[in-house]
Design a protein around this motif. Structure first.
Motif, short mmCIF file in Angstrom:
data_model
loop_
_atom_site.label_atom_id
_atom_site.label_comp_id
_atom_site.label_asym_id
_atom_site.label_seq_id
_atom_site.Cartn_x
_atom_site.Cartn_y
_atom_site.Cartn_z
N ALA A 48 10.74 16.49 -17.15
CA ALA A 48 10.18 17.78 -16.70
C ALA A 48 8.67 17.83 -16.94
O ALA A 48 7.96 18.55 -16.23
CB ALA A 48 10.88 18.92 -17.44
N LEU A 49 8.19 17.05 -17.90
CA LEU A 49 6.73 16.99 -18.14
C LEU A 49 6.04 16.04 -17.16
O LEU A 49 4.83 15.84 -17.22
CB LEU A 49 6.44 16.52 -19.58
CG LEU A 49 6.76 17.49 -20.72
CD1 LEU A 49 6.53 16.82 -22.08
CD2 LEU A 49 5.92 18.75 -20.61
N GLY A 50 6.82 15.38 -16.31
CA GLY A 50 6.24 14.51 -15.29
C GLY A 50 6.36 13.02 -15.58
O GLY A 50 5.84 12.20 -14.82
N GLY A 51 7.04 12.68 -16.66
CA GLY A 51 7.16 11.26 -17.02
C GLY A 51 8.47 10.65 -16.56
O GLY A 51 9.39 11.34 -16.13
N GLN A 52 8.52 9.32 -16.64
CA GLN A 52 9.77 8.61 -16.36
C GLN A 52 10.20 7.88 -17.63
O GLN A 52 9.67 6.80 -17.94
CB GLN A 52 9.59 7.59 -15.24
CG GLN A 52 9.38 8.20 -13.85
CD GLN A 52 7.99 7.98 -13.34
OE1 GLN A 52 7.46 6.88 -13.44
NE2 GLN A 52 7.34 9.02 -12.82
N PHE B 43 -0.13 2.54 -20.37
CA PHE B 43 0.88 1.97 -21.27
C PHE B 43 1.96 3.03 -21.45
O PHE B 43 1.65 4.18 -21.79
CB PHE B 43 0.24 1.61 -22.62
CG PHE B 43 1.16 0.83 -23.52
CD1 PHE B 43 1.14 -0.55 -23.51
CD2 PHE B 43 2.05 1.49 -24.36
CE1 PHE B 43 2.01 -1.28 -24.34
CE2 PHE B 43 2.92 0.77 -25.18
CZ PHE B 43 2.89 -0.61 -25.17
N PRO B 44 3.23 2.69 -21.25
CA PRO B 44 4.29 3.71 -21.41
C PRO B 44 4.28 4.31 -22.82
O PRO B 44 4.21 3.57 -23.81
CB PRO B 44 5.57 2.91 -21.15
CG PRO B 44 5.13 1.72 -20.36
CD PRO B 44 3.74 1.40 -20.82
N LEU B 45 4.33 5.63 -22.88
CA LEU B 45 4.21 6.33 -24.16
C LEU B 45 5.52 6.26 -24.94
O LEU B 45 6.54 6.79 -24.48
CB LEU B 45 3.84 7.80 -23.88
CG LEU B 45 3.71 8.71 -25.10
CD1 LEU B 45 2.55 8.27 -25.99
CD2 LEU B 45 3.51 10.16 -24.64
N PRO B 46 5.52 5.64 -26.14
CA PRO B 46 6.76 5.56 -26.90
C PRO B 46 7.06 6.90 -27.61
O PRO B 46 6.16 7.54 -28.14
CB PRO B 46 6.46 4.48 -27.97
CG PRO B 46 5.24 3.76 -27.48
CD PRO B 46 4.45 4.80 -26.73
N VAL B 47 8.32 7.28 -27.57
CA VAL B 47 8.76 8.50 -28.27
C VAL B 47 10.00 8.13 -29.09
O VAL B 47 11.00 7.68 -28.51
CB VAL B 47 9.10 9.63 -27.28
CG1 VAL B 47 9.50 10.90 -28.02
CG2 VAL B 47 7.93 9.91 -26.34
N ASP C 116 10.50 5.02 -23.79
CA ASP C 116 9.16 4.63 -23.33
C ASP C 116 8.91 5.39 -22.02
O ASP C 116 9.64 5.20 -21.04
CB ASP C 116 9.09 3.12 -23.11
CG ASP C 116 9.14 2.35 -24.43
OD1 ASP C 116 8.30 2.62 -25.31
OD2 ASP C 116 10.04 1.49 -24.59
N VAL C 117 7.86 6.23 -22.05
CA VAL C 117 7.65 7.15 -20.92
C VAL C 117 6.48 6.68 -20.08
O VAL C 117 5.33 6.68 -20.52
CB VAL C 117 7.38 8.58 -21.43
CG1 VAL C 117 7.42 9.56 -20.26
CG2 VAL C 117 8.37 8.98 -22.51
N SER C 118 6.77 6.29 -18.85
CA SER C 118 5.68 5.89 -17.95
C SER C 118 5.35 7.04 -17.00
O SER C 118 6.07 8.05 -16.93
CB SER C 118 6.06 4.62 -17.19
OG SER C 118 7.31 4.79 -16.60
N GLY C 119 4.23 6.91 -16.30
CA GLY C 119 3.87 7.89 -15.28
C GLY C 119 3.15 9.11 -15.81
O GLY C 119 2.94 10.08 -15.08
N LEU C 120 2.74 9.10 -17.08
CA LEU C 120 2.01 10.25 -17.62
C LEU C 120 0.52 9.93 -17.60
O LEU C 120 0.10 8.91 -18.14
CB LEU C 120 2.42 10.52 -19.08
CG LEU C 120 3.87 10.95 -19.34
CD1 LEU C 120 4.14 10.93 -20.84
CD2 LEU C 120 4.11 12.35 -18.77
N ALA C 121 -0.28 10.80 -16.98
CA ALA C 121 -1.74 10.67 -17.12
C ALA C 121 -2.10 11.65 -18.23
O ALA C 121 -1.90 12.86 -18.10
CB ALA C 121 -2.44 11.03 -15.83
N ILE C 122 -2.60 11.11 -19.33
CA ILE C 122 -2.72 11.95 -20.53
C ILE C 122 -4.14 12.51 -20.62
O ILE C 122 -4.99 11.99 -21.35
CB ILE C 122 -2.31 11.13 -21.78
CG1 ILE C 122 -0.90 10.54 -21.53
CG2 ILE C 122 -2.31 12.01 -23.03
CD1 ILE C 122 -0.38 9.65 -22.61
N GLY C 123 -4.37 13.58 -19.87
CA GLY C 123 -5.69 14.21 -19.83
C GLY C 123 -5.97 15.03 -21.07
O GLY C 123 -7.13 15.23 -21.45
N ASP C 124 -4.92 15.53 -21.71
CA ASP C 124 -5.07 16.37 -22.91
C ASP C 124 -4.19 15.78 -24.02
O ASP C 124 -3.08 16.26 -24.26
CB ASP C 124 -4.64 17.81 -22.57
CG ASP C 124 -4.62 18.71 -23.80
OD1 ASP C 124 -5.19 18.33 -24.85
OD2 ASP C 124 -4.00 19.80 -23.70
#
Ligand code: 5RP
Length: 228
Positions: free
Chosen positions: A153-157, A133-137, A179-187
């Motif tokens: 720069a953190l790897g998101g779109q 789910f794209p991360l809202p900021v 809305d930031v897609s493409g982040l795999a949120i491991g931490d």
């Protein structure tokens, strides 16, 4: 069962939880979204046992008031025993992505005051690693491009949220959402801290540092409760 039926099932379970766990005369914390709306409808039948509700959005405030709830300003309230809200994604530790409905900042503020965060969600929201789910900021409008570069720069779109009519979406606080897609949120905790400290960011929709305490998950086999 449809997703809406699962949502209705957890909304009812949350109303039962609140009826049992929240003392008479206490203040109820209320989230935002379609699942939270069903919760508001379900809890309305015993609204008189609460001193009032603190709401996380203008939309939830209107719905609460339509049901005759007294909606209180958070500044008048010292304690919220229970806050009930939905999520866009939740992982096995109780960390969540929220903000699909745009109310992430007020949700995070009300949740921070609450003793117990009860997350209500249908089974599709439970994931292994968050980020599908794209991360809202939520961002101050003048910082939109600068923050978008940092998020890339953190790897998101990052993508600026728009309204259905094609205008720029504005939050209840007058800000914009990326809305930031493409982040795999491991931490999740590390990412929450990293994004929150970018100048211009009001809130990131990661709720990991203060995640859910209880999850009521609507499944085809009934409501499953997890205590974190
Ligand atoms: C609103 C939220 C909602 O809790 C989240 O988007 C889930 O919504 P729904 O219950 O409609 O699926 O964070 O800002």
């Amino acid at each position: 069962m449809t997703q809406d039926e699962l949502k209705a099932q957890v909304a009812q379970a949350a109303a039962d939880y609140v009826e049992k766990e929240v003392p008479e005369g206490a203040v109820l914390g209320v989230g935002t979204g379609s699942t939270a709306n069903l919760f508001i409808d379900a809890v309305a039948r015993f609204k008189d046992r609460f001193a009032g509700a603190v709401s996380s959005s203008e939309a939830s405030t209107r719905r609460l008031q339509q049901h005759g709830f007294k909606v209180l300003d958070l500044n008048e309230v010292d304690e919220i025993p229970v806050y009930v809200d939905g999520a866009d994604e939740i992982d096995a530790s109780g960390a969540m992505i929220k903000g699909g409905g745009g109310a992430l900042t007020r949700e995070k503020i009300v949740a921070s005051v609450a003793r117990t965060f009860v997350c209500i969600a249908d089974a599709s929201k439970l994931v292994g690693v968050m980020g599908q789910f794209p991360l809202p900021v939520e961002v101050i409008p003048m910082a939109r491009a600068a923050v978008a570069r940092q998020l890339a720069a953190l790897g998101g779109q990052p993508r600026l949220r728009m309204t259905k009519e094609g205008g720029i979406y504005k939050t209840d606080n007058g800000n914009v959402i990326l809305d930031v897609s493409g982040l795999a949120i491991g931490d999740p905790k590390g990412m929450e801290q990293a994004i929150n400290q970018l100048p211009g960011v009001v809130t990131v929709g990661l709720f990991a540092l203060r995640g859910a305490d209880v999850l009521l998950l609507g499944t085809a086999d009934g409501v499953r409760r997890t205590d974190f």
